[in-house]
Each structure stands twice: as structure tokens, then as C-alpha cells.
Design a protein around this motif. Structure first.
Motif, PDB file in Angstrom:
ATOM      1  N   LYS A  30      32.412  29.758  19.882  1.00  0.00           N
ATOM      2  CA  LYS A  30      32.841  28.739  18.915  1.00  0.00           C
ATOM      3  C   LYS A  30      31.625  28.319  18.089  1.00  0.00           C
ATOM      4  CE  LYS A  30      35.903  25.831  17.163  1.00  0.00           C
ATOM      5  NZ  LYS A  30      36.411  24.663  17.913  1.00  0.00           N
ATOM      6  N   TRP A  49      34.926  30.549  14.460  1.00  0.00           N
ATOM      7  CA  TRP A  49      34.606  31.400  15.607  1.00  0.00           C
ATOM      8  C   TRP A  49      33.748  32.584  15.169  1.00  0.00           C
ATOM      9  CZ3 TRP A  49      36.143  30.101  20.546  1.00  0.00           C
ATOM     10  CH2 TRP A  49      37.062  29.052  20.633  1.00  0.00           C
ATOM     11  N   TRP A  96      45.740  31.336  19.375  1.00  0.00           N
ATOM     12  CA  TRP A  96      44.370  31.648  18.972  1.00  0.00           C
ATOM     13  C   TRP A  96      43.329  31.358  20.054  1.00  0.00           C
ATOM     14  CZ3 TRP A  96      42.822  34.456  14.854  1.00  0.00           C
ATOM     15  CH2 TRP A  96      41.442  34.519  14.621  1.00  0.00           C
ATOM     16  N   PRO A  97      43.280  30.138  20.621  1.00  0.00           N
ATOM     17  CA  PRO A  97      42.256  29.875  21.641  1.00  0.00           C
ATOM     18  C   PRO A  97      42.405  30.750  22.885  1.00  0.00           C
ATOM     19  CG  PRO A  97      43.801  28.048  21.482  1.00  0.00           C
ATOM     20  CD  PRO A  97      44.081  28.934  20.325  1.00  0.00           C
ATOM     21  N   LYS A 123      39.330  33.052  24.214  1.00  0.00           N
ATOM     22  CA  LYS A 123      38.862  33.006  25.595  1.00  0.00           C
ATOM     23  C   LYS A 123      38.807  34.417  26.196  1.00  0.00           C
ATOM     24  CE  LYS A 123      39.777  30.891  30.109  1.00  0.00           C
ATOM     25  NZ  LYS A 123      40.664  29.969  30.872  1.00  0.00           N
TER      26      LYS A 123
END
Length: 333
Positions: free
Chosen positions: A331, A114, A320-321, A325
Motif C-alpha cells: 500500500k 497500491w 480489491w483488498p 493481500k
């Protein structure tokens, strides 16, 4: 032939070494003009471990001491870049150190995918993410001031850290992550607590956290005396401050039983970890409070799971995601 082969081999090794040195960020190891924080906090040391990992030393007036900070920079990072990067501030728990996230999880590998920076500061042996009460006189150590003022300014002024921030912690640092988000609305877009103490004034909890602190400090110095200094205790309680979490994304996870979970070792631990039972009860309390206030929260309250990195590592992967967001982090391919 042997000599020529050796020469070619040596040259190849030399080129590899030179190439590995050249990938370090520009000016690493050279004299760098650093900008201090408003109160004079400054970076006094910088040691690059590899191309993406740097350990800093910060001289902090708020703490009256110099403390370490580990930073993961994203691919393409440059101290002279015209852009800034979103940041995850990841705190360590009590009795641990600033290297705990990179030592006990694969956060470096996860973050590498990321376009995001990760900052992992010292939090003290049991600093409890608080500007200490000290009998009402306040004063040092001021851990909250260090984390939410000095450190943020130093990272923004010297390492291109941006203002899109998330915060994450385990155990006592789960408390710190959520407390900071509540006491500084808008500072963090997302807060993650894994097995945190999220209802500080819940019945029985003050005695337990003071007992832990008493191993090294006078525990009354942190928030004061329960019952007498209740106003200060409540001013530092995420449960009491719950309404101020509106607008902050939240992921709160904890176990309830203290029994080993599917990712935990089978030996070398006590049968039941009471610490996790307490953290689970306080997490449930805050989750219920948030839902009564109609504040969105993603909660994972599980039965079994130790108060340990073996449980927190997979939880980090889930959280984490959600943080990325919230930060609108890109990404990387």
C-alpha cells in the motif's frame, strides 16, 4: 506591468507544461527495443495517455490479428527497473472494449494507492476466453493462448510485470477469470468473478451463451456442438474444473433476481435482467461445488442488482483488498 505580468504568467504555464511532459516514463515516445513472445507475438504500438496509463497494440499470431491492451503502471514504475511488479489482469465482458474498466469504474484511482500494475486486454466482441474448437480443427482465434501465454510473456519481458498475478472479470469475463485460474493452476494467486457464467454446462446455459454468440459468429465454432462435443465443453467449464482451483483465492459475486439493487438506476432498464438470473444460478452452483470440495471461497450472493457496472463497481472495491493481500502488494502512502 501588464507585459511583465504576462511574461511571468506565460513562463509559469510553460514550466508547468514542461514539468508535465517530464513526468512521463523514460523513453516514452522514443525508439524502444521490444522483446517478442515465444510464438512471435509482439508489441507494435505504444501510446501514453498520461504518466500512468499506456495503450498498447499487440500483433498476435494466436488471434491472427492486432488487438489493443490498456495498462496502468504504478508510481515509480520504470521499464529499466531491476524489480518487477505484481499484476491484476482485468478482462472486459462481451460487447464491450478494453477501456471498459477505466471508463466505467474508478480502478485507476484505486490502483494508484497500491504498488501494482493493471493490465486490461481486448477479449473480443464475444471471444469467450477460449481457443476455438472450429469443428475439431481448432486454430484461430486462440483467445486463451493470447491471454495466458502471449500477453503474459510480453508484459514480463517489456514492462516489468511480475509472476504474482490476480485476475478479475465481469459477466463473460468473470467466466474467463475463473476458467483461466482452473486451467492454469498456479498462474493466478487470486481470481474474481462478478456476475460470471461459472457453470458452462448447467442445464439451459449452453443454449443461452450460443444464442448470444450467434449475433456475430457461428456459435458452434467456440466449444463445438453440445452433446456431440461435450468433452470440449466440459474441458472449459469452471464447475467441472473446480478441483483445480485449490490453492487459488476466490471472490465470486452475483445477483439472483435480476431486479434493480441499491446502486442501480431506476429508469431505462427492463424490469428483470434474465442474464443476471442465469449468472447468479451458475455462480451458486460453483460456490456449492467448491464448498463440497472444501476449497475456500469468498462468496457474495445477493438478491437484487443489475447486470451492470452500477453493481460491479462496489463489488470491485470489496474484492480489491483481497487481491492485494494475495499478491502481497504494498500500500502506497
Amino acid at each position: 506591468m501588464v507585459a511583465g505580468g504576462f511574461t511571468r504568467g506565460f513562463t509559469g504555464v510553460l514550466l508547468t507544461v514542461v514539468a508535465s511532459v517530464c513526468v512521463l516514463p523514460e523513453t516514452a515516445g522514443a525508439a524502444v527495443k521490444r522483446v517478442a513472445a515465444d510464438d512471435g507475438a509482439k508489441i507494435t504500438g505504444e501510446h501514453w495517455i498520461d504518466a500512468r496509463t499506456v495503450d498498447l497494440t499487440v500483433s498476435s499470431p494466436a488471434l491472427g490479428a492486432s488487438v489493443p491492451v490498456r495498462v496502468l503502471v504504478p508510481r515509480g514504475w520504470s521499464r529499466s527497473a531491476r524489480k518487477s511488479w505484481p499484476v491484476v489482469y482485468a478482462y472486459h465482458g462481451g460487447r464491450d472494449t478494453y477501456v471498459s474498466w477505466t471508463r466505467s469504474t474508478d480502478i485507476a484511482k484505486v490502483a494508484a494507492s497500491w504498488d501494482v500494475m493493471v493490465v486490461m486486454p481486448d477479449t473480443g466482441w464475444a471471444g469467450w476466453f477460449t481457443d476455438w474448437w472450429n469443428g475439431g480443427k481448432r486454430g484461430k482465434p486462440k483467445w486463451e493462448t493470447f491471454h495466458t501465454s502471449e500477453l503474459l510473456q510480453l508484459m514480463q519481458r517489456n514492462y516489468r510485470a511480475g509472476t504474482r498475478r490476480a485476475t478479475m472479470g465481469v459477466s463473460s469475463s468473470g467466466y474467463g477469470a475463473v476458467k483461466y485460474a482452473a486451467r492454469h493452476p498456479g498462474m493466478f494467486k487470486y481470481a474474481v468473478s462478478l456476475s460470471g457464467v461459472l457453470h458452462l454446462t448447467q442445464t439451459g446455459v449452453p443454449a443461452l451463451v450460443m444464442f448470444e454468440a450467434s449475433e456475430k459468429y457461428d456459435p458452434f465454432r467456440i466449444w463445438g456442438i453440445p452433446g456431440i462435443d461435450d468433452k470440449n465443453w466440459k474441458a472449459n467449464d469452471p464447475y467441472v474444473l473446480a478441483a483445480k482451483l485449490k490453492g487459488t483465492g476466490l471472490y465470486l459475486a452475483s445477483g439472483l433476481t435480476g431486479l434493480p439493487g441499491p446502486n442501480d438506476p431506476t429508469g431505462g432498464k427492463e424490469p428483470v435482467e434474465l442474464q443476471e438470473v442465469v449468472c447468479g444460478a451458475t455462480t451458486v452452483s460453483l460456490v456449492n461445488r467448491l464448498r463440497k470440495l472444501h476449497i475456500p471461497v469468498t462468496a457474495h450472493i445477493y438478491q437484487k442488482g443489475y447486470h451492470d457496472w452500477s453493481t460491479w463497481q462496489p463489488e470491485m472495491h470489496t474484492a480489491w483488498p483481497l487481491m492485494m493481500k494475495a499478491l502481497t502488494a504494498k500500500k502506497l502512502g
